[in-house]
Design an enzyme around this catalytic site. Sequence first.
Site, PDB file in Angstrom:
ATOM      1  N   LYS A 110     -15.285  51.811   3.934  1.00 29.25           N
ATOM      2  CA  LYS A 110     -16.261  50.864   4.477  1.00 29.25           C
ATOM      3  C   LYS A 110     -15.742  49.455   4.248  1.00 29.25           C
ATOM      4  CE  LYS A 110     -20.987  49.221   4.158  1.00 29.25           C
ATOM      5  NZ  LYS A 110     -22.359  49.517   3.752  1.00 29.25           N
ATOM      6  N   LYS A 139     -16.146  52.944   8.624  1.00 26.76           N
ATOM      7  CA  LYS A 139     -17.164  52.023   9.123  1.00 26.76           C
ATOM      8  C   LYS A 139     -16.635  50.607   9.013  1.00 26.76           C
ATOM      9  CE  LYS A 139     -21.746  50.512   7.861  1.00 26.76           C
ATOM     10  NZ  LYS A 139     -22.742  50.504   6.818  1.00 26.76           N
TER      11      LYS A 139
HETATM   12  C1  PBG Z   1     -25.835  48.862   3.121  1.00 27.14           C
HETATM   13  C2  PBG Z   1     -25.494  49.265   4.498  1.00 27.14           C
HETATM   14  C3  PBG Z   1     -25.081  48.392   5.504  1.00 27.14           C
HETATM   15  C4  PBG Z   1     -24.948  49.146   6.651  1.00 27.14           C
HETATM   16  C5  PBG Z   1     -25.269  50.461   6.341  1.00 27.14           C
HETATM   17  N1  PBG Z   1     -25.608  50.522   4.997  1.00 27.14           N
HETATM   18  C6  PBG Z   1     -24.886  46.941   5.467  1.00 27.14           C
HETATM   19  C7  PBG Z   1     -24.026  46.331   4.462  1.00 27.14           C
HETATM   20  O1  PBG Z   1     -23.163  46.988   3.864  1.00 27.14           O
HETATM   21  O2  PBG Z   1     -24.206  45.157   4.238  1.00 27.14           O
HETATM   22  C8  PBG Z   1     -24.561  48.566   7.978  1.00 27.14           C
HETATM   23  C9  PBG Z   1     -24.928  49.336   9.182  1.00 27.14           C
HETATM   24  C10 PBG Z   1     -24.858  48.567  10.443  1.00 27.14           C
HETATM   25  O3  PBG Z   1     -24.438  47.397  10.504  1.00 27.14           O
HETATM   26  O4  PBG Z   1     -25.238  49.147  11.456  1.00 27.14           O
HETATM   27  N2  PBG Z   1     -25.382  49.565   2.067  1.00 27.14           N
END
Ligand code: PBG
Length: 324
Positions: free
Chosen positions: A196, A249
């Site tokens: 991520k 992601k």
């Molecule tokens: C938080 C989380 C995020 C997303 C999923 N879980 C945001 C972040 O890490 O700040 C993002 C999902 C999206 O942008 O569609 N743990």
Amino acid sequence: MYPLRRNRRLRTTEAVRSLVRETIITPSDFLMPIFVVEGKNIKEEIASMPDCFRFSLDLLEKEVKEIWALGIKSVLLFVKVPENLKDNAGTEAINPEGLMQRAVKTVKNTVPEMLVMTDVALDPYSSFGHDGIVSEGKILNDDTTAILAEMALSHAQAGADFVAPSDMMDGRIFEIRTLLEDEGFYETGIMSYSAKYASAFYGPFRNALGSAPGFGDKKTYQMDPSNRDEAVRETLMDIDEGADIVMVKPGLCYLDIVRDIKNVVNVPVAVYQVSGEYAMIKAAAEKGWLDHDAVVLEQLTAIKRAGANIIATYFAKDAVKLLS
Ligand code: PBG
């Protein structure tokens, strides 16, 4: 060699194109993220994510029935936590009567066959808007993984089929897996957000949950977009620690990573087409600059072609309708 080979022969008609098509997206590829909010009779559109809503539990029932009927069999739940319940300890995250725990039960009571996955991370619960416990401007790793494991257990106890840790702390998959095993939740799956990235494409999501970081950014835990080898390292470690499904992601900008990972792992790979990717298509389509439906299907196909076995996408409903 030309003219013995003419590649266009395989493109002459839709019949032959479909015969030789390598990648086909189907409704069972999709995992649908759903935002849940406290209250009654609430279905509020997220400003930065047109056609995407936050649902109160009563209306969540209706939504879940509708998407099941469309052929979507998996959901990924996110909750918007009231400000007064946020703190720096994740207290509300492990409340057995918390919104997430009730949301899981609501989905399972409404459509028992629906596969329910839950987001495991502290940011929606954090007074700092960070994915972990904060001390002197730092995000504490091991204190955070301990609470994440309890959070995952509480989701499993509520009936979640899979927990999906999205926080990027080191060792959290191990902590979660160990606690689930100790407590007898042998069948609860873990879908790890393994690679991520610290991405600017999460902006609209943070609007949706009111979870933007209160200070700094997430670069001390989420990955540097410049890195590629590190994604493989992170992913292999998560598999060793007990992840059943790994995830990359965001999606579109990171499809090289998806393929790198697909080439070296033997567990299912998920890709999250995130909120910013969604918002860009919606905005361009609103202006008439892009053909919404065609672009949606093209991007989802590209994600699968890169190696995704599972695609988390806010376009799940659109895509299923377009495919039928
Ligand atoms: C938080 C989380 C995020 C997303 C999923 N879980 C945001 C972040 O890490 O700040 C993002 C999902 C999206 O942008 O569609 N743990």
